[in-house]
Design a protein around this motif. Structure first.
Motif, PDB file in Angstrom:
ATOM      1  N   VAL A 102       0.859  -1.181   0.000  1.00  0.00           N
ATOM      2  CA  VAL A 102       0.000   0.000   0.000  1.00  0.00           C
ATOM      3  C   VAL A 102       0.899   1.236   0.000  1.00  0.00           C
ATOM      4  O   VAL A 102       2.107   1.131   0.147  1.00  0.00           O
ATOM      5  CB  VAL A 102      -0.954  -0.002   1.226  1.00  0.00           C
ATOM      6  CG1 VAL A 102      -1.958  -1.132   1.132  1.00  0.00           C
ATOM      7  CG2 VAL A 102      -0.192  -0.103   2.532  1.00  0.00           C
ATOM      8  N   GLY A 103       0.326   2.373  -0.190  1.00  0.00           N
ATOM      9  CA  GLY A 103       1.107   3.609  -0.159  1.00  0.00           C
ATOM     10  C   GLY A 103       1.806   3.880  -1.483  1.00  0.00           C
ATOM     11  O   GLY A 103       1.394   3.411  -2.539  1.00  0.00           O
ATOM     12  N   ASP A 104       2.899   4.618  -1.393  1.00  0.00           N
ATOM     13  CA  ASP A 104       3.603   5.089  -2.593  1.00  0.00           C
ATOM     14  C   ASP A 104       4.103   3.967  -3.487  1.00  0.00           C
ATOM     15  O   ASP A 104       3.991   4.052  -4.705  1.00  0.00           O
ATOM     16  CB  ASP A 104       4.778   5.985  -2.199  1.00  0.00           C
ATOM     17  CG  ASP A 104       4.328   7.347  -1.710  1.00  0.00           C
ATOM     18  OD1 ASP A 104       3.169   7.721  -1.985  1.00  0.00           O
ATOM     19  OD2 ASP A 104       5.129   8.035  -1.057  1.00  0.00           O
ATOM     20  N   ILE A 105       4.663   2.926  -2.922  1.00  0.00           N
ATOM     21  CA  ILE A 105       5.242   1.870  -3.751  1.00  0.00           C
ATOM     22  C   ILE A 105       4.181   1.182  -4.608  1.00  0.00           C
ATOM     23  O   ILE A 105       4.454   0.779  -5.731  1.00  0.00           O
ATOM     24  CB  ILE A 105       6.044   0.854  -2.904  1.00  0.00           C
ATOM     25  CG1 ILE A 105       7.000   0.054  -3.787  1.00  0.00           C
ATOM     26  CG2 ILE A 105       5.138  -0.063  -2.124  1.00  0.00           C
ATOM     27  CD1 ILE A 105       8.129   0.839  -4.352  1.00  0.00           C
ATOM     28  N   ALA A 106       2.967   1.066  -4.124  1.00  0.00           N
ATOM     29  CA  ALA A 106       1.884   0.466  -4.912  1.00  0.00           C
ATOM     30  C   ALA A 106       1.533   1.336  -6.115  1.00  0.00           C
ATOM     31  O   ALA A 106       1.032   0.843  -7.119  1.00  0.00           O
ATOM     32  CB  ALA A 106       0.652   0.247  -4.047  1.00  0.00           C
ATOM     33  N   LYS A 107       1.832   2.627  -6.005  1.00  0.00           N
ATOM     34  CA  LYS A 107       1.589   3.559  -7.108  1.00  0.00           C
ATOM     35  C   LYS A 107       2.805   3.683  -8.017  1.00  0.00           C
ATOM     36  O   LYS A 107       2.802   4.459  -8.958  1.00  0.00           O
ATOM     37  CB  LYS A 107       1.238   4.940  -6.547  1.00  0.00           C
ATOM     38  CG  LYS A 107      -0.023   4.946  -5.710  1.00  0.00           C
ATOM     39  CD  LYS A 107      -0.203   6.291  -5.054  1.00  0.00           C
ATOM     40  CE  LYS A 107      -1.319   6.232  -4.024  1.00  0.00           C
ATOM     41  NZ  LYS A 107      -1.302   7.391  -3.140  1.00  0.00           N
ATOM     42  N   ASP A 139       5.437   0.145   2.318  1.00  0.00           N
ATOM     43  CA  ASP A 139       4.354  -0.099   3.271  1.00  0.00           C
ATOM     44  C   ASP A 139       3.697  -1.426   2.927  1.00  0.00           C
ATOM     45  O   ASP A 139       3.213  -1.600   1.812  1.00  0.00           O
ATOM     46  CB  ASP A 139       3.309   1.025   3.200  1.00  0.00           C
ATOM     47  CG  ASP A 139       3.863   2.343   3.699  1.00  0.00           C
ATOM     48  OD1 ASP A 139       4.280   2.373   4.871  1.00  0.00           O
ATOM     49  OD2 ASP A 139       3.890   3.312   2.933  1.00  0.00           O
ATOM     50  N   VAL A 140       3.695  -2.343   3.901  1.00  0.00           N
ATOM     51  CA  VAL A 140       3.183  -3.691   3.682  1.00  0.00           C
ATOM     52  C   VAL A 140       2.066  -3.978   4.664  1.00  0.00           C
ATOM     53  O   VAL A 140       2.235  -3.811   5.873  1.00  0.00           O
ATOM     54  CB  VAL A 140       4.300  -4.747   3.873  1.00  0.00           C
ATOM     55  CG1 VAL A 140       3.780  -6.139   3.569  1.00  0.00           C
ATOM     56  CG2 VAL A 140       5.502  -4.428   3.033  1.00  0.00           C
ATOM     57  N   LEU A 141       0.935  -4.427   4.125  1.00  0.00           N
ATOM     58  CA  LEU A 141      -0.184  -4.859   4.955  1.00  0.00           C
ATOM     59  C   LEU A 141      -0.231  -6.376   4.895  1.00  0.00           C
ATOM     60  O   LEU A 141      -0.246  -6.957   3.804  1.00  0.00           O
ATOM     61  CB  LEU A 141      -1.498  -4.273   4.432  1.00  0.00           C
ATOM     62  CG  LEU A 141      -2.764  -4.783   5.114  1.00  0.00           C
ATOM     63  CD1 LEU A 141      -2.838  -4.296   6.554  1.00  0.00           C
ATOM     64  CD2 LEU A 141      -3.985  -4.347   4.353  1.00  0.00           C
ATOM     65  N   VAL A 142      -0.207  -7.011   6.056  1.00  0.00           N
ATOM     66  CA  VAL A 142      -0.300  -8.462   6.141  1.00  0.00           C
ATOM     67  C   VAL A 142      -1.579  -8.792   6.892  1.00  0.00           C
ATOM     68  O   VAL A 142      -1.789  -8.319   8.011  1.00  0.00           O
ATOM     69  CB  VAL A 142       0.921  -9.076   6.876  1.00  0.00           C
ATOM     70  CG1 VAL A 142       0.823 -10.590   6.916  1.00  0.00           C
ATOM     71  CG2 VAL A 142       2.223  -8.629   6.230  1.00  0.00           C
ATOM     72  N   THR A 143      -2.454  -9.572   6.247  1.00  0.00           N
ATOM     73  CA  THR A 143      -3.697  -9.971   6.895  1.00  0.00           C
ATOM     74  C   THR A 143      -3.657 -11.463   7.189  1.00  0.00           C
ATOM     75  O   THR A 143      -2.964 -12.219   6.520  1.00  0.00           O
ATOM     76  CB  THR A 143      -4.926  -9.674   6.012  1.00  0.00           C
ATOM     77  OG1 THR A 143      -4.923 -10.535   4.878  1.00  0.00           O
ATOM     78  CG2 THR A 143      -4.968  -8.220   5.573  1.00  0.00           C
ATOM     79  N   GLY A 144      -4.421 -11.852   8.201  1.00  0.00           N
ATOM     80  CA  GLY A 144      -4.512 -13.268   8.525  1.00  0.00           C
ATOM     81  C   GLY A 144      -4.848 -13.483   9.991  1.00  0.00           C
ATOM     82  O   GLY A 144      -4.890 -12.546  10.783  1.00  0.00           O
ATOM     83  N   ASP A 145      -5.088 -14.727  10.314  1.00  0.00           N
ATOM     84  CA  ASP A 145      -5.409 -15.106  11.691  1.00  0.00           C
ATOM     85  C   ASP A 145      -4.144 -15.577  12.406  1.00  0.00           C
ATOM     86  O   ASP A 145      -3.311 -16.262  11.827  1.00  0.00           O
ATOM     87  CB  ASP A 145      -6.435 -16.246  11.702  1.00  0.00           C
ATOM     88  CG  ASP A 145      -7.785 -15.793  11.165  1.00  0.00           C
ATOM     89  OD1 ASP A 145      -8.139 -14.632  11.405  1.00  0.00           O
ATOM     90  OD2 ASP A 145      -8.452 -16.603  10.501  1.00  0.00           O
ATOM     91  N   GLU A 169      -9.243  -2.717  -0.470  1.00  0.00           N
ATOM     92  CA  GLU A 169      -9.042  -1.389  -1.052  1.00  0.00           C
ATOM     93  C   GLU A 169      -7.885  -1.400  -2.037  1.00  0.00           C
ATOM     94  O   GLU A 169      -7.387  -2.453  -2.411  1.00  0.00           O
ATOM     95  CB  GLU A 169      -8.810  -0.378   0.078  1.00  0.00           C
ATOM     96  CG  GLU A 169     -10.046  -0.241   0.979  1.00  0.00           C
ATOM     97  CD  GLU A 169      -9.812   0.670   2.151  1.00  0.00           C
ATOM     98  OE1 GLU A 169      -9.088   1.673   1.970  1.00  0.00           O
ATOM     99  OE2 GLU A 169     -10.334   0.397   3.230  1.00  0.00           O
ATOM    100  N   GLU A 170      -7.431  -0.210  -2.439  1.00  0.00           N
ATOM    101  CA  GLU A 170      -6.351  -0.089  -3.421  1.00  0.00           C
ATOM    102  C   GLU A 170      -5.038  -0.581  -2.848  1.00  0.00           C
ATOM    103  O   GLU A 170      -4.722  -0.358  -1.693  1.00  0.00           O
ATOM    104  CB  GLU A 170      -6.174   1.374  -3.844  1.00  0.00           C
ATOM    105  CG  GLU A 170      -7.094   1.775  -4.965  1.00  0.00           C
ATOM    106  CD  GLU A 170      -6.729   3.133  -5.513  1.00  0.00           C
ATOM    107  OE1 GLU A 170      -5.525   3.433  -5.660  1.00  0.00           O
ATOM    108  OE2 GLU A 170      -7.657   3.893  -5.786  1.00  0.00           O
ATOM    109  N   GLY A 171      -4.280  -1.231  -3.700  1.00  0.00           N
ATOM    110  CA  GLY A 171      -2.967  -1.716  -3.310  1.00  0.00           C
ATOM    111  C   GLY A 171      -2.503  -2.760  -4.310  1.00  0.00           C
ATOM    112  O   GLY A 171      -3.247  -3.165  -5.204  1.00  0.00           O
ATOM    113  N   LEU A 172      -1.292  -3.202  -4.148  1.00  0.00           N
ATOM    114  CA  LEU A 172      -0.716  -4.220  -5.018  1.00  0.00           C
ATOM    115  C   LEU A 172      -0.653  -5.526  -4.233  1.00  0.00           C
ATOM    116  O   LEU A 172       0.111  -5.647  -3.282  1.00  0.00           O
ATOM    117  CB  LEU A 172       0.679  -3.801  -5.475  1.00  0.00           C
ATOM    118  CG  LEU A 172       1.454  -4.818  -6.305  1.00  0.00           C
ATOM    119  CD1 LEU A 172       0.698  -5.152  -7.590  1.00  0.00           C
ATOM    120  CD2 LEU A 172       2.830  -4.304  -6.604  1.00  0.00           C
TER     121      LEU A 172
END
Length: 172
Positions: free
Chosen positions: A108-113, A121-127, A160-163
């Motif tokens: 997410v953030g600038d690098i995704a653009k 900026d890295v978003l990690v999802t999970g349980d 949402e938006e992101g790579l």
């Protein structure tokens, strides 16, 4: 290392912009503002990359937008090189190694653009994500890829938006 092969900083920035995320599109003036460079320098590189078939032009009213040519025979190769240059392959490998039940890894953030500010900026999802592991991983990854990394952990799926680098439900 890639800087020694691609000596034009403008060309390298354009390749990062359009190949880190093939959904990125931009026009000349937007790129000039984003890069802080003259339109002439950017126009020259855009023309070179367009003539080589690496970028495509799209006309919309009086604006010409540029994007990566996903049908070019070297598209996948260029994208892999750019992602390796940014260290995204190592980043993903390290996250998936011992992070727990990872659902998604999303830039997410600038690098995704396609803007290489030196921070990823890295978003990690999970349980039940291994938070202790991520604390130790941050400094190790930063040293490995020579960029600052900011991790955000979440239990909820990100829409949402992101790579998206990894998605367990889609198999990417």
């Amino acid at each position: 290392m890639l800087e020694s092969l691609i000596t034009s900083k403008t060309r390298l920035r354009l390749l990062v912009k359009f190949f880190v995320n093939d959904q990125n599109r931009s026009h000349l003036r937007g790129l000039a503002d984003e890069f802080g460079e003259s339109t002439n320098a950017i126009r020259k590189e855009l023309n070179n990359l367009t003539q080589a078939g690496i970028l495509l032009k799209e006309s919309n009213k009086n604006k010409i937008a540029y994007k990566a040519n996903t049908h070019h025979p070297f598209f996948i190769n260029i994208q892999e090189i750019i992602r390796k240059y940014l260290g995204l392959d190592r980043l993903l490998e390290q996250i998936l190694d011992r992070m727990g039940e990872v659902g998604q890894v999303v830039l997410v953030g600038d690098i995704a653009k396609g803007i290489d500010t030196g921070t990823i900026d890295v978003l990690v999802t999970g349980d039940q994500l291994n938070q202790d592991y991520i604390k130790g991983l941050k400094s190790r990854i930063e040293e490995l890829i020579e960029r600052k990394v900011v991790f955000t952990l979440s239990n909820d799926r990100y829409e949402e938006e992101g790579l998206v680098l990894f998605d367990s439900t889609v198999g990417v």
